[in-house]
Design a protein around this motif. Structure first.
Motif, PDB file in Angstrom:
ATOM      1  N   VAL A   3       0.545  -1.138  -0.379  1.00 22.31           N
ATOM      2  CA  VAL A   3       0.148   0.062   0.251  1.00 22.31           C
ATOM      3  C   VAL A   3       0.977   0.866  -0.029  1.00 22.31           C
ATOM      4  N   VAL A   4       0.404   1.953  -0.827  1.00 21.41           N
ATOM      5  CA  VAL A   4       1.018   2.959  -0.640  1.00 21.41           C
ATOM      6  C   VAL A   4       0.210   4.727  -0.739  1.00 21.41           C
ATOM      7  N   SER A   5       0.409   5.137   0.489  1.00 23.33           N
ATOM      8  CA  SER A   5      -0.323   6.200   0.550  1.00 23.33           C
ATOM      9  C   SER A   5       0.833   7.828   0.305  1.00 23.33           C
ATOM     10  N   PHE A   6      -0.671   8.629  -0.374  1.00 23.10           N
ATOM     11  CA  PHE A   6       0.600   9.932   0.266  1.00 23.10           C
ATOM     12  C   PHE A   6      -0.436  10.803   0.991  1.00 23.10           C
ATOM     13  N   ASP A   7       0.301  11.592   1.748  1.00 19.85           N
ATOM     14  CA  ASP A   7      -0.706  11.731   3.157  1.00 19.85           C
ATOM     15  C   ASP A   7      -0.163  12.791   3.591  1.00 19.85           C
ATOM     16  N   ASN A   8      -0.915  13.730   4.235  1.00 18.33           N
ATOM     17  CA  ASN A   8      -0.061  14.534   4.917  1.00 18.33           C
ATOM     18  C   ASN A   8      -0.073  14.568   6.754  1.00 18.33           C
ATOM     19  N   HIS A   9      -1.046  13.433   6.920  1.00 22.42           N
ATOM     20  CA  HIS A   9      -1.014  12.582   7.844  1.00 22.42           C
ATOM     21  C   HIS A   9      -0.595  10.813   8.018  1.00 22.42           C
ATOM     22  N   PRO A  10       0.685  10.612   9.128  1.00 24.62           N
ATOM     23  CA  PRO A  10       1.286   8.867   8.662  1.00 24.62           C
ATOM     24  C   PRO A  10      -0.156   8.592   9.129  1.00 24.62           C
ATOM     25  N   TRP A  12      -0.730   5.963  11.603  1.00 27.41           N
ATOM     26  CA  TRP A  12      -0.465   5.210  11.609  1.00 27.41           C
ATOM     27  C   TRP A  12      -1.372   5.209  13.531  1.00 27.41           C
ATOM     28  N   ASP A  13      -2.178   5.860  14.263  1.00 27.00           N
ATOM     29  CA  ASP A  13      -2.259   6.421  15.704  1.00 27.00           C
ATOM     30  C   ASP A  13      -3.059   4.761  16.062  1.00 27.00           C
ATOM     31  N   VAL A  14      -2.392   4.196  17.440  1.00 30.39           N
ATOM     32  CA  VAL A  14      -2.377   2.848  17.639  1.00 30.39           C
ATOM     33  C   VAL A  14      -3.794   3.004  18.936  1.00 30.39           C
ATOM     34  N   ARG A  15      -4.400   4.410  19.302  1.00 29.24           N
ATOM     35  CA  ARG A  15      -4.990   4.248  19.937  1.00 29.24           C
ATOM     36  C   ARG A  15      -6.449   4.124  19.555  1.00 29.24           C
ATOM     37  N   ARG A  27      -5.141  -0.837  10.334  1.00 30.11           N
ATOM     38  CA  ARG A  27      -6.201  -2.220  10.105  1.00 30.11           C
ATOM     39  C   ARG A  27      -5.682  -2.555   8.673  1.00 30.11           C
ATOM     40  N   ALA A  28      -4.353  -1.850   7.828  1.00 28.32           N
ATOM     41  CA  ALA A  28      -4.538  -2.525   7.094  1.00 28.32           C
ATOM     42  C   ALA A  28      -3.218  -3.008   7.041  1.00 28.32           C
ATOM     43  N   LEU A  29      -2.572  -2.489   7.858  1.00 30.20           N
ATOM     44  CA  LEU A  29      -1.339  -3.825   7.912  1.00 30.20           C
ATOM     45  C   LEU A  29      -1.873  -5.631   8.833  1.00 30.20           C
ATOM     46  N   GLU A  30      -2.874  -5.540   9.244  1.00 28.86           N
ATOM     47  CA  GLU A  30      -3.681  -6.743   9.856  1.00 28.86           C
ATOM     48  C   GLU A  30      -4.100  -7.095   8.489  1.00 28.86           C
ATOM     49  N   LEU A  31      -4.560  -7.416   7.909  1.00 32.20           N
ATOM     50  CA  LEU A  31      -4.855  -8.221   6.592  1.00 32.20           C
ATOM     51  C   LEU A  31      -3.819  -9.011   5.979  1.00 32.20           C
ATOM     52  N   PRO A  32      -4.347 -10.177   5.389  1.00 39.18           N
ATOM     53  CA  PRO A  32      -3.101 -11.050   5.391  1.00 39.18           C
ATOM     54  C   PRO A  32      -2.694 -10.682   3.995  1.00 39.18           C
ATOM     55  N   VAL A  34      -1.378  -7.670   2.673  1.00 40.85           N
ATOM     56  CA  VAL A  34      -0.967  -6.636   2.882  1.00 40.85           C
ATOM     57  C   VAL A  34       0.536  -6.999   3.013  1.00 40.85           C
ATOM     58  N   ARG A  35       1.554  -6.343   2.899  1.00 40.92           N
ATOM     59  CA  ARG A  35       2.969  -7.056   3.219  1.00 40.92           C
ATOM     60  C   ARG A  35       3.110  -5.957   4.005  1.00 40.92           C
ATOM     61  N   ARG A  36       3.569  -4.736   3.441  1.00 42.05           N
ATOM     62  CA  ARG A  36       3.787  -3.505   4.056  1.00 42.05           C
ATOM     63  C   ARG A  36       2.694  -2.032   3.278  1.00 42.05           C
ATOM     64  N   VAL A  37       3.152  -1.355   4.271  1.00 43.33           N
ATOM     65  CA  VAL A  37       2.190   0.260   3.567  1.00 43.33           C
ATOM     66  C   VAL A  37       3.752   1.481   4.080  1.00 43.33           C
ATOM     67  N   SER A  38       3.846   1.780   2.946  1.00 43.88           N
ATOM     68  CA  SER A  38       4.707   3.004   2.836  1.00 43.88           C
ATOM     69  C   SER A  38       3.280   4.248   2.440  1.00 43.88           C
ATOM     70  N   VAL A  39       3.867   5.238   3.799  1.00 37.99           N
ATOM     71  CA  VAL A  39       3.003   6.448   3.693  1.00 37.99           C
ATOM     72  C   VAL A  39       4.180   7.483   3.361  1.00 37.99           C
ATOM     73  N   TRP A  40       3.995   8.773   2.373  1.00 38.43           N
ATOM     74  CA  TRP A  40       4.756   9.486   1.598  1.00 38.43           C
ATOM     75  C   TRP A  40       4.143  11.072   2.210  1.00 38.43           C
ATOM     76  N   GLY A  41       4.988  11.804   2.556  1.00 36.73           N
ATOM     77  CA  GLY A  41       4.692  13.331   2.046  1.00 36.73           C
ATOM     78  C   GLY A  41       4.138  13.745   3.903  1.00 36.73           C
ATOM     79  N   CYS A  42       4.176  13.047   4.807  1.00 40.05           N
ATOM     80  CA  CYS A  42       4.177  13.662   6.577  1.00 40.05           C
ATOM     81  C   CYS A  42       3.884  15.302   6.412  1.00 40.05           C
ATOM     82  N   GLY A  43       3.246  15.999   6.542  1.00 39.84           N
ATOM     83  CA  GLY A  43       3.775  17.139   7.519  1.00 39.84           C
ATOM     84  C   GLY A  43       3.826  17.880   8.386  1.00 39.84           C
TER      85      GLY A  43
END
Length: 191
Positions: A3-10, A12-15, A27-32, A34-43
């Motif tokens: 999963v490649v995400s372009f987002d100003n926010h990660p 990734w909150d665990v709360r 939640r995406a990482l829990e899917l069988p 999905v090997r990895r998630v890469s988030v680009w551009g968090c500011g």
């Protein structure tokens, strides 16, 4: 799948809430498949101490979550953060990343708050990417097998008369944003 995400926010909150928009990456990482998630551009602040303690650091350390925050306006020590990118080198980093995907399926998600204020207006903080940046990045992924894509776009606010864009947001707007992950966005007329 990657999963490649372009987002100003990660996002990734665990709360809690577990199913809120600020934690969808987990939640995406829990899917069988999905090997990895890469988030680009968090500011925003979420990638930096002390706020990063609410992020999924375990997944990041494990290599299944990559977060690439902008570090241009950060102190020199912050620029050493794993995944940190600068305006001058982000394309080089993204190109290296794209080569690691190989023939793996890719799901791309673009939250319009990743775009700079000149190219999109949103009720969230604006990012630093331009549309040309996103076109370039998507071009680097074209040889991958696309599994799907999504774009977070306009969603009419519940209390439109109390909503204003940018730094002139009403107190009600600030409260609504904390509970409503829909982004009110309008493209610039030139787009």
């Amino acid at each position: 799948m990657v999963v490649v995400s372009f987002d100003n926010h990660p996002d990734w909150d665990v709360r809690p809430p577990k199913w809120g928009c600020g934690g969808w990456v987990n939640r995406a990482l829990e899917l069988p498949h999905v090997r990895r998630v890469s988030v680009w551009g968090c500011g925003n602040f979420e990638c930096w101490w002390p706020h990063q303690i609410f992020g999924n650091r375990r997944a990041e350390r494990g290599g299944i979550l990559e977060v690439h925050p902008w570090a241009d306006e950060r102190p020199a020590k912050d620029r050493q953060r794993k995944g940190a990118i600068l305006r001058e080198n982000w394309r080089e980093h993204f190109e290296q990343f794209s080569k690691t995907i190989g023939e793996t399926s890719v799901y791309v998600t673009i939250d319009l708050d990743c775009l700079c204020a000149e190219q999109a207006i949103t009720n969230w903080e604006s990012g630093r990417f331009t549309i040309a940046d996103l076109e370039w990045a998507l071009g680097k992924l074209l040889w991958s097998s696309f599994a799907g894509s999504s774009v977070a776009t306009f969603a009419a606010p519940i209390h439109r008369r109390n909503m204003r864009v940018g730094n002139n947001a009403s107190p009600l707007n600030s409260i609504i944003r904390k509970f409503d992950c829909r982004t009110t966005t309008r493209f610039a007329q030139s787009i």
